[in-house]
Design a protein around this motif. Structure first.
Motif, PDB file in Angstrom:
ATOM      1  N   LEU A  45       0.818  -1.214   0.000  1.00  0.00           N
ATOM      2  CA  LEU A  45       0.000   0.000   0.000  1.00  0.00           C
ATOM      3  C   LEU A  45       0.847   1.258   0.000  1.00  0.00           C
ATOM      4  CD1 LEU A  45      -2.877  -1.016   2.409  1.00  0.00           C
ATOM      5  CD2 LEU A  45      -2.979  -0.745  -0.069  1.00  0.00           C
ATOM      6  N   ALA A  46       1.970   1.248   0.709  1.00  0.00           N
ATOM      7  CA  ALA A  46       2.860   2.406   0.722  1.00  0.00           C
ATOM      8  C   ALA A  46       3.500   2.616  -0.647  1.00  0.00           C
ATOM      9  CB  ALA A  46       3.929   2.232   1.792  1.00  0.00           C
ATOM     10  N   ILE A  47       3.904   1.545  -1.287  1.00  0.00           N
ATOM     11  CA  ILE A  47       4.506   1.656  -2.622  1.00  0.00           C
ATOM     12  C   ILE A  47       3.478   2.146  -3.634  1.00  0.00           C
ATOM     13  CG2 ILE A  47       5.474   0.306  -4.524  1.00  0.00           C
ATOM     14  CD1 ILE A  47       6.902  -1.384  -2.439  1.00  0.00           C
ATOM     15  N   GLU A  48       2.263   1.646  -3.560  1.00  0.00           N
ATOM     16  CA  GLU A  48       1.236   2.064  -4.512  1.00  0.00           C
ATOM     17  C   GLU A  48       0.824   3.518  -4.319  1.00  0.00           C
ATOM     18  OE1 GLU A  48      -0.258   0.708  -7.274  1.00  0.00           O
ATOM     19  OE2 GLU A  48       1.507  -0.549  -7.009  1.00  0.00           O
ATOM     20  N   LEU A  49       0.724   3.973  -3.093  1.00  0.00           N
ATOM     21  CA  LEU A  49       0.404   5.371  -2.843  1.00  0.00           C
ATOM     22  C   LEU A  49       1.486   6.277  -3.416  1.00  0.00           C
ATOM     23  CD1 LEU A  49      -1.408   7.477  -1.469  1.00  0.00           C
ATOM     24  CD2 LEU A  49      -0.056   7.137   0.588  1.00  0.00           C
ATOM     25  N   GLN A  50       2.714   5.883  -3.244  1.00  0.00           N
ATOM     26  CA  GLN A  50       3.832   6.653  -3.779  1.00  0.00           C
ATOM     27  C   GLN A  50       3.810   6.658  -5.303  1.00  0.00           C
ATOM     28  OE1 GLN A  50       7.517   5.005  -2.529  1.00  0.00           O
ATOM     29  NE2 GLN A  50       8.722   6.230  -3.928  1.00  0.00           N
TER      30      GLN A  50
END
Length: 98
Positions: free
Chosen positions: A41-46
């Motif tokens: 989720l952190a990678i996708e938000l970025q």
């Protein structure tokens, strides 16, 4: 990004107030991630913020093309990462490294 380049390129988009700090916060969310879903989720938000930044020049067709290419080409590694997370027996980092 420099404010001088904003003035030169005539970026009057208010989205940059949100789109610059949000990827930074998502990078900071990857540090305490103890499971694969939180990391994903952190990678996708970025990456979604970076796609929007790449396509932010509204009057340029190259900018729109770049944003759509990044979105399409970013979907494949995202799917592969999700498939890899699904194939592991656990979702914890500490248990997968042993």
């Amino acid at each position: 990004m420099c404010f001088d380049s904003f003035e030169k390129e005539r970026f009057d988009a208010f989205e940059f107030i949100v789109l610059i700090p949000l990827p930074t916060r998502s990078m900071l969310l990857m540090i305490p991630a103890h499971d694969l879903i939180a990391m994903y989720l952190a990678i996708e938000l970025q990456s979604l913020c970076f796609y929007v930044i790449a396509a932010s020049k509204r009057k340029s067709e190259f900018s729109t093309e770049a944003g759509s290419k990044y979105l399409i080409l970013g979907a494949f590694p995202s799917g592969i990462l999700l498939f890899g997370c699904d194939r592991t027996t656990t979702d914890q980092f500490l248990e997968t490294s042993l």
